[in-house]
Design a protein around this motif. Structure first.
Motif, PDB file in Angstrom:
ATOM      1  N   GLU A 170      -3.535   0.277  -3.411  1.00 19.19           N
ATOM      2  CA  GLU A 170      -3.061  -1.095  -3.216  1.00 19.19           C
ATOM      3  C   GLU A 170      -2.432  -1.559  -4.516  1.00 19.19           C
ATOM      4  O   GLU A 170      -3.001  -1.363  -5.595  1.00 19.19           O
ATOM      5  CB  GLU A 170      -4.217  -2.027  -2.849  1.00 19.19           C
ATOM      6  CG  GLU A 170      -4.828  -1.757  -1.504  1.00 19.19           C
ATOM      7  CD  GLU A 170      -5.986  -2.692  -1.175  1.00 19.19           C
ATOM      8  OE1 GLU A 170      -6.006  -3.845  -1.671  1.00 19.19           O
ATOM      9  OE2 GLU A 170      -6.865  -2.254  -0.421  1.00 19.19           O
ATOM     10  N   SER A 220      -5.814   8.801   1.534  1.00 19.79           N
ATOM     11  CA  SER A 220      -6.229   7.754   0.607  1.00 19.79           C
ATOM     12  C   SER A 220      -5.003   6.931   0.244  1.00 19.79           C
ATOM     13  O   SER A 220      -3.876   7.429   0.286  1.00 19.79           O
ATOM     14  CB  SER A 220      -6.837   8.371  -0.659  1.00 19.79           C
ATOM     15  OG  SER A 220      -7.972   9.151  -0.332  1.00 19.79           O
ATOM     16  N   SER A 221      -5.245   5.672  -0.117  1.00 26.43           N
ATOM     17  CA  SER A 221      -4.118   4.801  -0.435  1.00 26.43           C
ATOM     18  C   SER A 221      -4.367   4.030  -1.723  1.00 26.43           C
ATOM     19  O   SER A 221      -5.505   3.923  -2.191  1.00 26.43           O
ATOM     20  CB  SER A 221      -3.846   3.811   0.701  1.00 26.43           C
ATOM     21  OG  SER A 221      -4.893   2.865   0.799  1.00 26.43           O
ATOM     22  N   SER A 224      -7.379  13.510   6.234  1.00 34.84           N
ATOM     23  CA  SER A 224      -7.899  12.277   5.651  1.00 34.84           C
ATOM     24  C   SER A 224      -6.942  11.813   4.550  1.00 34.84           C
ATOM     25  O   SER A 224      -6.513  12.602   3.711  1.00 34.84           O
ATOM     26  CB  SER A 224      -9.289  12.525   5.062  1.00 34.84           C
ATOM     27  OG  SER A 224      -9.806  11.339   4.515  1.00 34.84           O
ATOM     28  N   LYS A 275      -6.359  -1.417  -6.537  1.00 32.77           N
ATOM     29  CA  LYS A 275      -7.469  -0.756  -5.852  1.00 32.77           C
ATOM     30  C   LYS A 275      -7.012   0.580  -5.283  1.00 32.77           C
ATOM     31  O   LYS A 275      -5.881   0.716  -4.830  1.00 32.77           O
ATOM     32  CB  LYS A 275      -7.967  -1.650  -4.712  1.00 32.77           C
ATOM     33  CG  LYS A 275      -9.182  -1.140  -3.990  1.00 32.77           C
ATOM     34  CD  LYS A 275      -9.627  -2.154  -2.937  1.00 32.77           C
ATOM     35  CE  LYS A 275     -10.868  -1.665  -2.225  1.00 32.77           C
ATOM     36  NZ  LYS A 275     -11.236  -2.572  -1.140  1.00 32.77           N
ATOM     37  N   THR A 276      -7.896   1.548  -5.311  1.00 31.23           N
ATOM     38  CA  THR A 276      -7.666   2.820  -4.637  1.00 31.23           C
ATOM     39  C   THR A 276      -8.672   2.924  -3.500  1.00 31.23           C
ATOM     40  O   THR A 276      -9.866   2.687  -3.702  1.00 31.23           O
ATOM     41  CB  THR A 276      -7.834   4.001  -5.610  1.00 31.23           C
ATOM     42  OG1 THR A 276      -6.907   3.836  -6.693  1.00 31.23           O
ATOM     43  CG2 THR A 276      -7.558   5.325  -4.920  1.00 31.23           C
ATOM     44  N   ASN A 277      -8.177   3.205  -2.316  1.00 30.86           N
ATOM     45  CA  ASN A 277      -9.009   3.343  -1.119  1.00 30.86           C
ATOM     46  C   ASN A 277      -9.065   4.822  -0.745  1.00 30.86           C
ATOM     47  O   ASN A 277      -8.093   5.355  -0.227  1.00 30.86           O
ATOM     48  CB  ASN A 277      -8.418   2.537   0.041  1.00 30.86           C
ATOM     49  CG  ASN A 277      -8.275   1.077  -0.302  1.00 30.86           C
ATOM     50  OD1 ASN A 277      -9.244   0.424  -0.649  1.00 30.86           O
ATOM     51  ND2 ASN A 277      -7.054   0.562  -0.225  1.00 30.86           N
ATOM     52  N   TYR A 278     -10.205   5.454  -1.027  1.00 30.38           N
ATOM     53  CA  TYR A 278     -10.337   6.882  -0.755  1.00 30.38           C
ATOM     54  C   TYR A 278     -10.726   7.129   0.704  1.00 30.38           C
ATOM     55  O   TYR A 278     -11.562   6.414   1.257  1.00 30.38           O
ATOM     56  CB  TYR A 278     -11.377   7.505  -1.697  1.00 30.38           C
ATOM     57  CG  TYR A 278     -10.909   7.498  -3.130  1.00 30.38           C
ATOM     58  CD1 TYR A 278     -10.014   8.460  -3.591  1.00 30.38           C
ATOM     59  CD2 TYR A 278     -11.322   6.506  -4.006  1.00 30.38           C
ATOM     60  CE1 TYR A 278      -9.554   8.447  -4.907  1.00 30.38           C
ATOM     61  CE2 TYR A 278     -10.873   6.489  -5.321  1.00 30.38           C
ATOM     62  CZ  TYR A 278      -9.993   7.453  -5.756  1.00 30.38           C
ATOM     63  OH  TYR A 278      -9.539   7.424  -7.050  1.00 30.38           O
ATOM     64  N   ASP A 279     -10.072   8.132   1.294  1.00 34.30           N
ATOM     65  CA  ASP A 279     -10.371   8.541   2.671  1.00 34.30           C
ATOM     66  C   ASP A 279     -10.448   7.343   3.620  1.00 34.30           C
ATOM     67  O   ASP A 279     -11.403   7.187   4.372  1.00 34.30           O
ATOM     68  CB  ASP A 279     -11.678   9.343   2.715  1.00 34.30           C
ATOM     69  CG  ASP A 279     -11.602  10.583   1.831  1.00 34.30           C
ATOM     70  OD1 ASP A 279     -10.536  11.230   1.826  1.00 34.30           O
ATOM     71  OD2 ASP A 279     -12.596  10.891   1.153  1.00 34.30           O
ATOM     72  N   CYS A 280      -9.416   6.513   3.585  1.00 32.23           N
ATOM     73  CA  CYS A 280      -9.442   5.261   4.352  1.00 32.23           C
ATOM     74  C   CYS A 280      -8.865   5.382   5.755  1.00 32.23           C
ATOM     75  O   CYS A 280      -9.041   4.487   6.569  1.00 32.23           O
ATOM     76  CB  CYS A 280      -8.746   4.148   3.578  1.00 32.23           C
ATOM     77  SG  CYS A 280      -7.037   4.496   3.138  1.00 32.23           S
ATOM     78  N   TRP A 281      -8.153   6.474   6.045  1.00 35.99           N
ATOM     79  CA  TRP A 281      -7.667   6.674   7.410  1.00 35.99           C
ATOM     80  C   TRP A 281      -7.346   8.141   7.637  1.00 35.99           C
ATOM     81  O   TRP A 281      -7.161   8.900   6.699  1.00 35.99           O
ATOM     82  CB  TRP A 281      -6.503   5.747   7.739  1.00 35.99           C
ATOM     83  CG  TRP A 281      -5.214   6.007   7.010  1.00 35.99           C
ATOM     84  CD1 TRP A 281      -4.943   5.722   5.709  1.00 35.99           C
ATOM     85  CD2 TRP A 281      -4.021   6.595   7.540  1.00 35.99           C
ATOM     86  NE1 TRP A 281      -3.653   6.099   5.401  1.00 35.99           N
ATOM     87  CE2 TRP A 281      -3.058   6.634   6.504  1.00 35.99           C
ATOM     88  CE3 TRP A 281      -3.651   7.099   8.785  1.00 35.99           C
ATOM     89  CZ2 TRP A 281      -1.777   7.139   6.685  1.00 35.99           C
ATOM     90  CZ3 TRP A 281      -2.369   7.601   8.955  1.00 35.99           C
ATOM     91  CH2 TRP A 281      -1.454   7.616   7.907  1.00 35.99           C
ATOM     92  N   ASN A 299       0.868  -1.180   0.000  1.00 36.00           N
ATOM     93  CA  ASN A 299       0.000   0.000   0.000  1.00 36.00           C
ATOM     94  C   ASN A 299       0.896   1.219   0.000  1.00 36.00           C
ATOM     95  O   ASN A 299       1.939   1.224   0.653  1.00 36.00           O
ATOM     96  CB  ASN A 299      -0.874   0.048   1.254  1.00 36.00           C
ATOM     97  CG  ASN A 299      -2.085  -0.830   1.141  1.00 36.00           C
ATOM     98  OD1 ASN A 299      -2.964  -0.548   0.346  1.00 36.00           O
ATOM     99  ND2 ASN A 299      -2.123  -1.897   1.916  1.00 36.00           N
TER     100      ASN A 299
END
Length: 178
Positions: A166, A163-164, A161, A148-154, A127
């Motif tokens: 994968e 985003s990451s 905020s 995959k793109t994870n928006y506002d994940c942490w 990631n």
């Protein structure tokens, strides 16, 4: 106890040991290094706790020190969540003067080759922050693919905020392993 080195063109890797805890904590506390993993003020961990963790042999998690061509420590790479098919990795060139000069690419290449050949993995996962384009370009150049793109994940420690992205490298896509 002899030290085993994994050698590339520009760098070598060796397993981290308890004596590396001071240097690792120094690197982790440096916001210029850690901003790329979402900690702009650095991480301030317990040196003794890290020293104890490095003393324990754990086949599912391991930390390596990246050494330049003269044996100077310049960064670290690690793997975790090892199972019979895959693991997750991370890599950082922590000495700012060595960034952008090919040390990371060499370290990444020999590290994933070592993981594929030593553990018989089918894929390696990672990631990275969505805004860390420099790292993503390195991973793409090595054969990783964005899955995959994870928006506002942490939320980072500053309240921002994040985003990451994968990414995955399969054994079949890693031409340099064959």
């Amino acid at each position: 106890m002899s030290v085993e080195y994994i050698t590339g063109r520009k760098v070598s890797l060796r397993k981290a040991n308890p004596e590396d805890a001071d240097l690792l904590c120094k690197w982790y506390a440096d916001g210029r290094v850690m901003i790329h993993v979402g900690f702009p003020d650095g991480l301030h961990g317990d040196i003794d706790e890290l020293r104890q963790r490095l003393a324990v042999i754990d086949k599912g998690n391991s930390l390596f020190i990246i050494l330049d061509e003269y044996g100077n420590p310049i960064g670290e790479c690690n793997f975790n969540n090892l199972n019979k098919e895959s693991c997750d990795i991370g890599i950082k060139i922590c000495e700012i003067a060595y960034q952008g000069k090919g040390y990371g690419q060499d370290a990444l290449t020999i590290f994933v080759k070592h993981l594929f050949t030593t553990y018989g993995l089918e894929r390696i996962c990672l990631n990275t922050l969505l805004e860390n384009h420099r790292a993503q370009n390195l991973y793409l150049k090595t054969g990783f693919k964005i899955v995959k793109t994870n928006y506002d994940c942490w939320i980072d420690p500053t309240g921002t905020s994040r985003s990451s992205v994968e990414m995955v490298l399969t054994k079949n896509d890693a031409d340099f392993v064959k």
